[in-house]
Design a protein around this motif. Structure first.
Motif, PDB file in Angstrom:
ATOM      1  N   GLU A  73     -17.711  25.699  -1.614  1.00 15.66           N
ATOM      2  CA  GLU A  73     -16.595  26.324  -0.905  1.00 15.66           C
ATOM      3  C   GLU A  73     -17.090  27.054   0.343  1.00 15.66           C
ATOM      4  O   GLU A  73     -16.483  26.931   1.425  1.00 15.66           O
ATOM      5  CB  GLU A  73     -15.863  27.284  -1.841  1.00 15.66           C
ATOM      6  CG  GLU A  73     -14.590  27.869  -1.259  1.00 15.66           C
ATOM      7  CD  GLU A  73     -13.556  26.824  -0.873  1.00 15.66           C
ATOM      8  OE1 GLU A  73     -12.976  26.947   0.233  1.00 15.66           O
ATOM      9  OE2 GLU A  73     -13.333  25.879  -1.662  1.00 15.66           O
ATOM     10  N   GLU A  74     -18.169  27.803   0.228  1.00 17.60           N
ATOM     11  CA  GLU A  74     -18.700  28.522   1.387  1.00 17.60           C
ATOM     12  C   GLU A  74     -19.177  27.560   2.465  1.00 17.60           C
ATOM     13  O   GLU A  74     -18.936  27.785   3.667  1.00 17.60           O
ATOM     14  CB  GLU A  74     -19.855  29.436   0.956  1.00 17.60           C
ATOM     15  CG  GLU A  74     -19.406  30.627   0.127  1.00 17.60           C
ATOM     16  CD  GLU A  74     -20.569  31.497  -0.339  1.00 17.60           C
ATOM     17  OE1 GLU A  74     -20.295  32.579  -0.903  1.00 17.60           O
ATOM     18  OE2 GLU A  74     -21.739  31.082  -0.137  1.00 17.60           O
ATOM     19  N   PHE A  75     -19.844  26.506   2.068  1.00 16.07           N
ATOM     20  CA  PHE A  75     -20.316  25.494   3.019  1.00 16.07           C
ATOM     21  C   PHE A  75     -19.139  24.855   3.753  1.00 16.07           C
ATOM     22  O   PHE A  75     -19.172  24.659   4.965  1.00 16.07           O
ATOM     23  CB  PHE A  75     -21.110  24.426   2.257  1.00 16.07           C
ATOM     24  CG  PHE A  75     -21.503  23.238   3.082  1.00 16.07           C
ATOM     25  CD1 PHE A  75     -22.627  23.270   3.887  1.00 16.07           C
ATOM     26  CD2 PHE A  75     -20.747  22.068   3.042  1.00 16.07           C
ATOM     27  CE1 PHE A  75     -22.990  22.162   4.651  1.00 16.07           C
ATOM     28  CE2 PHE A  75     -21.100  20.964   3.795  1.00 16.07           C
ATOM     29  CZ  PHE A  75     -22.232  21.015   4.608  1.00 16.07           C
ATOM     30  N   SER A  76     -18.086  24.553   3.018  1.00 19.00           N
ATOM     31  CA  SER A  76     -16.936  23.856   3.593  1.00 19.00           C
ATOM     32  C   SER A  76     -16.114  24.746   4.520  1.00 19.00           C
ATOM     33  O   SER A  76     -15.348  24.237   5.344  1.00 19.00           O
ATOM     34  CB  SER A  76     -16.039  23.328   2.466  1.00 19.00           C
ATOM     35  OG  SER A  76     -16.761  22.439   1.631  1.00 19.00           O
ATOM     36  N   ALA A  77     -16.258  26.057   4.385  1.00 18.87           N
ATOM     37  CA  ALA A  77     -15.446  26.989   5.174  1.00 18.87           C
ATOM     38  C   ALA A  77     -16.036  27.279   6.548  1.00 18.87           C
ATOM     39  O   ALA A  77     -15.406  27.967   7.360  1.00 18.87           O
ATOM     40  CB  ALA A  77     -15.275  28.293   4.401  1.00 18.87           C
ATOM     41  N   THR A  78     -17.226  26.748   6.846  1.00 18.64           N
ATOM     42  CA  THR A  78     -17.848  27.028   8.142  1.00 18.64           C
ATOM     43  C   THR A  78     -17.176  26.224   9.246  1.00 18.64           C
ATOM     44  O   THR A  78     -16.521  25.206   9.005  1.00 18.64           O
ATOM     45  CB  THR A  78     -19.345  26.689   8.111  1.00 18.64           C
ATOM     46  OG1 THR A  78     -19.507  25.274   7.923  1.00 18.64           O
ATOM     47  CG2 THR A  78     -20.054  27.431   6.985  1.00 18.64           C
ATOM     48  N   ASP A  79     -17.377  26.679  10.480  1.00 15.99           N
ATOM     49  CA  ASP A  79     -16.759  26.027  11.637  1.00 15.99           C
ATOM     50  C   ASP A  79     -17.288  24.610  11.862  1.00 15.99           C
ATOM     51  O   ASP A  79     -16.649  23.827  12.568  1.00 15.99           O
ATOM     52  CB  ASP A  79     -17.002  26.865  12.899  1.00 15.99           C
ATOM     53  CG  ASP A  79     -16.206  28.167  12.892  1.00 15.99           C
ATOM     54  OD1 ASP A  79     -15.212  28.244  12.136  1.00 15.99           O
ATOM     55  OD2 ASP A  79     -16.587  29.090  13.624  1.00 15.99           O
ATOM     56  N   ASP A  80     -18.438  24.294  11.294  1.00 16.52           N
ATOM     57  CA  ASP A  80     -18.997  22.945  11.469  1.00 16.52           C
ATOM     58  C   ASP A  80     -18.028  21.861  11.003  1.00 16.52           C
ATOM     59  O   ASP A  80     -18.087  20.722  11.484  1.00 16.52           O
ATOM     60  CB  ASP A  80     -20.304  22.803  10.687  1.00 16.52           C
ATOM     61  CG  ASP A  80     -21.444  23.543  11.343  1.00 16.52           C
ATOM     62  OD1 ASP A  80     -21.318  23.875  12.547  1.00 16.52           O
ATOM     63  OD2 ASP A  80     -22.458  23.788  10.660  1.00 16.52           O
ATOM     64  N   TRP A  81     -17.152  22.216  10.080  1.00 11.26           N
ATOM     65  CA  TRP A  81     -16.279  21.197   9.474  1.00 11.26           C
ATOM     66  C   TRP A  81     -14.811  21.417   9.831  1.00 11.26           C
ATOM     67  O   TRP A  81     -13.923  21.039   9.082  1.00 11.26           O
ATOM     68  CB  TRP A  81     -16.502  21.177   7.960  1.00 11.26           C
ATOM     69  CG  TRP A  81     -17.971  21.166   7.663  1.00 11.26           C
ATOM     70  CD1 TRP A  81     -18.701  22.151   7.078  1.00 11.26           C
ATOM     71  CD2 TRP A  81     -18.904  20.142   8.017  1.00 11.26           C
ATOM     72  NE1 TRP A  81     -20.028  21.816   7.026  1.00 11.26           N
ATOM     73  CE2 TRP A  81     -20.188  20.576   7.593  1.00 11.26           C
ATOM     74  CE3 TRP A  81     -18.787  18.889   8.635  1.00 11.26           C
ATOM     75  CZ2 TRP A  81     -21.342  19.814   7.778  1.00 11.26           C
ATOM     76  CZ3 TRP A  81     -19.936  18.127   8.828  1.00 11.26           C
ATOM     77  CH2 TRP A  81     -21.186  18.583   8.401  1.00 11.26           C
TER      78      TRP A  81
END
Length: 214
Positions: free
Chosen positions: A129-137
């Motif tokens: 969830e934290e990884f997916s919430a970054t601006d990269d995605w």
């Protein structure tokens, strides 16, 4: 929509026969079935496709459009995602990160955790969830050929590998080592499955038989 039935293989009258259930008569010679040894006896070949929403912490592949059994021709684009511990499939497209609860019922699965990695499994959903919430995605970052669903999934895998102090994988290495063997087997299964659906069985001479048909 189901992942597909197991295929039954048996040997009779010099043939390898593939079907979904053992018939009363041999489809090749039309004689009563009898098996002289274990080498000829029916065996069940499990489908390489899985219900993705029943999988925990795996990398999944499915056709971008349609399903493997009905639509896949070996060349169609594939979409990929990562499941959390509840079978929700996180995947990235032009609309950003999606969290699918349906739609991955016919998938190829690549496990990402060893069975004894309980500590990492406990943190998996938080990391994902934290990884997916970054601006990269974000949707604006999406590029079909350079910043896509595969980039998203592989970057998360390497994020986990780094956290575990392990060697990262580039796209070619991950594809050749993990993806290609499973997609190759799935393609063989799909071709055979469709042939059985169409004719009720598939028969091949044992002398010409490819021992790696599935």
């Amino acid at each position: 929509m189901q992942p597909g039935r197991a295929i039954i293989q048996f040997r009779h009258c010099g043939k390898d026969v593939y079907c979904f259930r053992v018939p009363d008569l041999c489809p090749a010679c039309h004689g009563p079935l009898s098996f002289r040894n274990l080498d000829e006896a029916p065996i069940s070949i499990a489908t390489p496709l899985v219900h993705g929403h029943q999988q925990q912490c795996v990398f999944l592949l499915r056709p971008t459009l349609g399903t493997f059994l009905r639509d896949y021709d070996g060349n169609a684009d594939l979409h990929v995602g990562i499941t959390n511990t509840h079978g929700i499939v996180y995947n990235y497209n032009e609309q950003g990160v999606q969290r699918d609860e349906v739609g991955w019922e016919q998938s190829i699965s690549i496990p990402l955790l060893q069975p004894n990695m309980f500590g990492l499994m406990d943190q998996w959903d938080k990391y994902l969830e934290e990884f997916s919430a970054t601006d990269d995605w974000s949707p604006s970052r999406y590029e079909e050929h350079r910043h896509n669903c595969y980039t998203y999934a592989l970057t998360f895998i390497n994020y986990i590998l780094t956290a575990e102090g392990k060697h990262q994988l580039d796209k070619d290495e991950f594809t050749e080592k993990f993806v290609v063997p499973r997609t190759r087997r799935a393609s063989k299964y799909i071709t055979l499955y469709r042939a059985i659906e169409e004719g009720g069985f598939y028969v091949i001479d044992r002398l010409d038989s490819d021992t790696n048909l599935l």
